[in-house]
Design an enzyme around this catalytic site. Structure first.
Site, PDB file in Angstrom:
ATOM      1  CB  THR A  22       7.327  -4.128   4.448  1.00 19.78           C
ATOM      2  OG1 THR A  22       6.316  -3.194   5.144  1.00 19.78           O
ATOM      3  CG2 THR A  22       8.636  -3.697   4.552  1.00 19.78           C
ATOM      4  CB  ALA A  23       7.626  -8.617   2.195  1.00 20.77           C
ATOM      5  CD  GLU A  43      -1.865  -3.218  -0.603  1.00 21.83           C
ATOM      6  OE1 GLU A  43      -2.721  -2.814   0.226  1.00 21.83           O
ATOM      7  OE2 GLU A  43      -0.961  -4.192  -0.372  1.00 21.83           O
ATOM      8  CG  ASN A 100       7.125   1.880   9.985  1.00 19.26           C
ATOM      9  OD1 ASN A 100       7.431   2.826   9.424  1.00 19.26           O
ATOM     10  ND2 ASN A 100       7.678   0.814   9.315  1.00 19.26           N
ATOM     11  CG  MET A 102       9.354   6.487   9.027  1.00 22.68           C
ATOM     12  SD  MET A 102       9.044   8.247   9.037  1.00 22.68           S
ATOM     13  CE  MET A 102       7.728   8.384  10.098  1.00 22.68           C
ATOM     14  CG  HIS A 532       7.274  -4.494  16.802  1.00 18.94           C
ATOM     15  ND1 HIS A 532       8.129  -3.947  17.598  1.00 18.94           N
ATOM     16  CD2 HIS A 532       6.865  -3.354  16.003  1.00 18.94           C
ATOM     17  CE1 HIS A 532       8.319  -2.524  17.552  1.00 18.94           C
ATOM     18  NE2 HIS A 532       7.776  -2.374  16.407  1.00 18.94           N
ATOM     19  CB  ALA A 567       6.747 -10.063   9.652  1.00 18.16           C
TER      20      ALA A 567
END
Length: 764
Positions: A22-23, A43, A100, A102, A532, A567
């Site tokens: 994501t980041a 990755e 996830n 969404m 989360h 995160a």
């Protein structure tokens, strides 16, 4: 794809990003906008671009437990009857944004301001809001859909030109039509501004789905694929990073590259500027420890040489604990379970989706509600918990904020409820012929916190994940709060019309399990999590390395050229699904990286300060270089040198202006991305942030428009400088303001100075 394999001769890049999630893909896309900057992304997972479990919204959850999931598990949790819990994390290009459900939500203003309160400057609500907006491309619903599905939000708070398409859905579960009315009957109002700093109330959820294609929006499709052909951006999939290479430079540790494994070969790549770790809450602390950064006792036990001692690495892990209460509904009700148990119905839904992008494969959970505890739970119950927390928990800033949130003074969305058709519980076996519905209860501000560390027996294997759910005093507080929420809120929701009319009977917890002691036992044996996790490499704030892993610019304490961007840097959990916040973190982090690049390479940098980049309501960035006095920015030769450096470092090709403020005795270098040669501008400048209330700002904007007749955007910028005082500026394009009229007619003008009737620009 733009992937490169390990046989490439390119073994040196300006920036090496570990984790194409994501980041990580946000950072890669933003840094590579400058063609002179080379970026490599490593990755571990595959690209998996054509995977319907990723792309088709209604197939959410199907990727969990497959090859695109790391399939982590926690250690046995003593507070949950020694159960191990699933911890899905995306092992695929796009990371968990590909895995996830969404949901696109934002936390409360108070959540982010708490980060800033801890000493993390630049991380409050006002600081992060422009970065949320920069990511977003919001498509508003039509009037008919808005009325039918209660699709209300403050459109002006959302971005409309960012990379991530977000929207409301066009189709919803049959139960959604009853959600708002049920909560209204409990005294809960629909929140029509749920993205504007307070999530309290009932609302219909926005999702990361592209309305044009009805496909998931995630970091791969939004940030990477549009720029895949950039020659200065490379991605290697199937690359398992083993360590960040740290070397001594001038008596300090510096990150100089990465050692990774791909296609059975061990490889090494050099990072000439920085290494950016974006592995997420699980992988980022593991990689730091593999590289010799962490708690000496843990590193030594794993046979890892200690380079930088920091006991906070892998600590402070926080997660959202969740319960799934299950109810039986009319067997004729269509639910998502039908597509999982009936191949014929699944095939029909797939055909409808392919033909028209409609039907069950487009439906996601949309019935959301965030509630303050004090609205439903007796005051004496909350006071008793808060008193115990204040007296018995270790004293410190994090626990102080957690305890403060129990009071009714802050009015925060402490518990989230989601109602959806289908059986969401892993513990309730579906009986053929029966249909189910689920009420999810997710506590937002946990007291429990745990850790993630390398496995001492084999550090390269999956790390040990021990969140310590419901363990010790912290966990006892969480368990009690979950119990109170279930008793006083959850059970009332499903017992209130019109939602109660859908329910035939309670399945789990049963009536017997809903008694006081029975409910606590049910919670211990049925508690799950919302996946989360945050905090394992958190910002240290004013405590520095004594309280965290990275500083407020996300630089790892004790190592040059190494940052964490994901995160894991969140110091405290937020009342929100984290996806939108992670994107905003990555956008802000990338800006800071570019700011530092400019600052470190400009001539005479000791005389210059870089302010926060401003993004206007259309998502356009405006960049600033502020000098401490006007004379230092007036030398034509120096201005030319600075302008050339800015062009070289940032890749900007347009005009660069020198602006001198006689009122404030400062110099500004301005390089807006979309100004044409010959355009001019005027600035209202004041020396602090005193004019910050929304009412005052709106009033001033109205007066500015009335006085000068402007109809376009008036862009407000708060420039938080490195060394000097904060400056606030309003940009009024292509117009001159008469100083006398402004002083006479604009409210609050005693705090505002105007820089004369004509701007002093020299186009460099």
């Amino acid at each position: 794809m733009g992937d490169i394999n390990i046989s490439s001769q390119i073994d040196s890049f300006d920036y090496v990003i570990v984790g194409g999630g994501t980041a990580g893909l946000v950072a890669a896309a933003r840094l590579s906008e400058n063609s002179s900057i080379s970026v490599l992304v490593l990755e571990a997972g595959p690209s998996s671009l054509d995977n319907p479990a990723i792309n088709v919204p209604g197939r959410y959850g199907e990727g969990i437990g497959t090859d695109i999931d790391w399939q982590y598990e926690t250690t046995p949790q003593a507070g949950l009857n020694n159960r191990s819990l699933q911890w899905p994390r995306g092992r695929v290009l796009g990371g968990t944004s590909a895995l996830n459900f969404m949901a696109w939500t934002r936390p409360s203003r108070e959540d982010l301001d708490a980060w800033k309160e801890l000493g993390n400057e630049g991380w409050g609500w006002d600081d992060l809001l422009p970065f949320y907006q920069r990511t977003e491309d919001f498509t508003p619903p039509n009037d008919s859909d808005s009325l039918q599905h209660r699709l209300q939000t403050d459109v002006s708070a959302l971005g409309t030109r960012g990379p991530i398409p977000i929207s409301y859905l066009k189709e919803y579960s049959p139960s959604h039509q009853h959600w708002h009315d049920t909560l209204h009957n409990l005294g809960v109002k629909t929140n029509e501004r749920h993205m504007s700093g307070s999530n309290i109330g009932v609302w219909t959820n926005i999702v990361a789905v592209d309305q044009a294609t009805m496909r998931r929006s995630y970091s791969t499709t939004a940030y990477y694929l549009p720029v895949v052909e950039r020659p200065n951006l490379k991605v290697i999939t199937g690359a398992s990073v083993r360590e960040v290479i740290l070397e001594q430079q001038s008596g300090a540790w510096a990150a100089t590259g990465i050692r990774y494994e791909a296609e059975g070969h061990m490889c090494r790549v050099t990072a000439t500027s920085e290494v950016i770790i974006s592995g997420g809450t699980v992988a980022s602390p593991q990689l730091l420890e593999l590289s010799g950064v962490g708690n000496p006792a843990i590193l030594k036990a794993a046979g890892i040489t200690v380079k930088v001692a920091n006991v906070n690495v892998g600590e402070n892990v926080q997660d959202h604990m969740m319960t799934a209460s299950i109810y039986e509904v009319d067997p004729s009700t269509a639910t998502p379970d039908d597509l999982r148990t009936d191949a014929r119905l699944a095939a029909a839904a797939d055909a409808q989706y392919l033909a028209s992008q409609t039907g069950p494969r487009t439906i996601l959970p949309g019935s959301f509600c965030y509630l303050p505890l004090a609205q439903f739970i007796p005051a004496q119950e909350l006071a008793a918990i808060a008193d115990r927390a204040a007296k018995e928990l270790p004293h410190g800033p994090l626990n102080a904020i957690r305890t403060r949130r129990l009071t009714d003074k802050q009015h925060l969305g402490s518990v989230e409820y989601i109602f959806d058709l289908g059986n969401w519980s892993p513990f309730v076996k579906t009986v053929p012929g029966k249909k189910y519905a689920t009420l999810l209860q997710i506590f937002q501000y946990p007291f429990s916190y745990g850790n993630i560390h390398v496995d001492a027996k084999d550090p390269t294997r999956a790390p040990k994940i021990d969140p310590k759910y419901c363990e010790g005093l912290h966990g006892a507080l969480d368990l009690k709060l979950q119990q109170l929420c279930t008793e006083h809120i959850g059970q009332r929701i499903v017992s209130t019309a019109p939602l109660k009319d859908l329910i035939l009977k309670r399945v789990s917890p049963t009536e017997e399990e809903s008694s006081c002691q029975g409910l606590q036992d049910w919670l211990v044996n049925n508690m799950i999590i919302d996946w989360h996790p945050v905090g394992s490499c958190s910002m240290g704030g004013r405590l520095g390395a004594e309280g965290g892993v990275v500083d407020s610019r996300l630089r790892v304490y004790g190592v040059k050229g190494l940052r964490v961007v994901d995160a894991s840097i969140m110091p405290l959990q937020i009342s929100s699904h984290p996806q939108a916040t992670i994107y905003a973190i990555a956008e802000k982090a990338t800006q800071m990286i570019l700011e530092d690049l400019i600052y470190n390479h400009l001539p005479g940098c000791s005389n210059y300060t870089i302010a926060t980049e401003y993004v206007d309501e259309n998502g356009k960035p405006w960049n600033w270089l502020i000098t401490p006095d006007k004379t230092s920015a007036t030398s034509p030769d120096l201005i030319v040198v600075i302008a050339e450096s800015i062009r070289r470092i940032t890749g900007v090709e347009g005009p660069i202006y020198n602006y001198t403020s006689s009122a404030l005795d400062v110099g500004l270098i301005l390089w807006p991305e979309d100004m044409e040669n010959g355009e001019s501008a005027q600035w209202l400048v004041w020396t602090d942030n005193s004019v910050q209330s929304p009412e005052m700002i709106t009033s001033m904007e109205d007066d500015i428009r009335r006085i000068i007749g402007i109809e376009g955007t008036i862009a407000k910028c708060v420039a938080r400088t490195r060394n000097g005082p904060s400056l606030s500026m309003w940009y009024i394009p292509m117009l001159y303001v008469k100083q006398e009229e402004a002083i006479e007619q604009i409210p609050g003008i005693a705090q505002v100075t105007l820089d004369g009737p004509e701007p002093n620009y020299s186009d460099s």
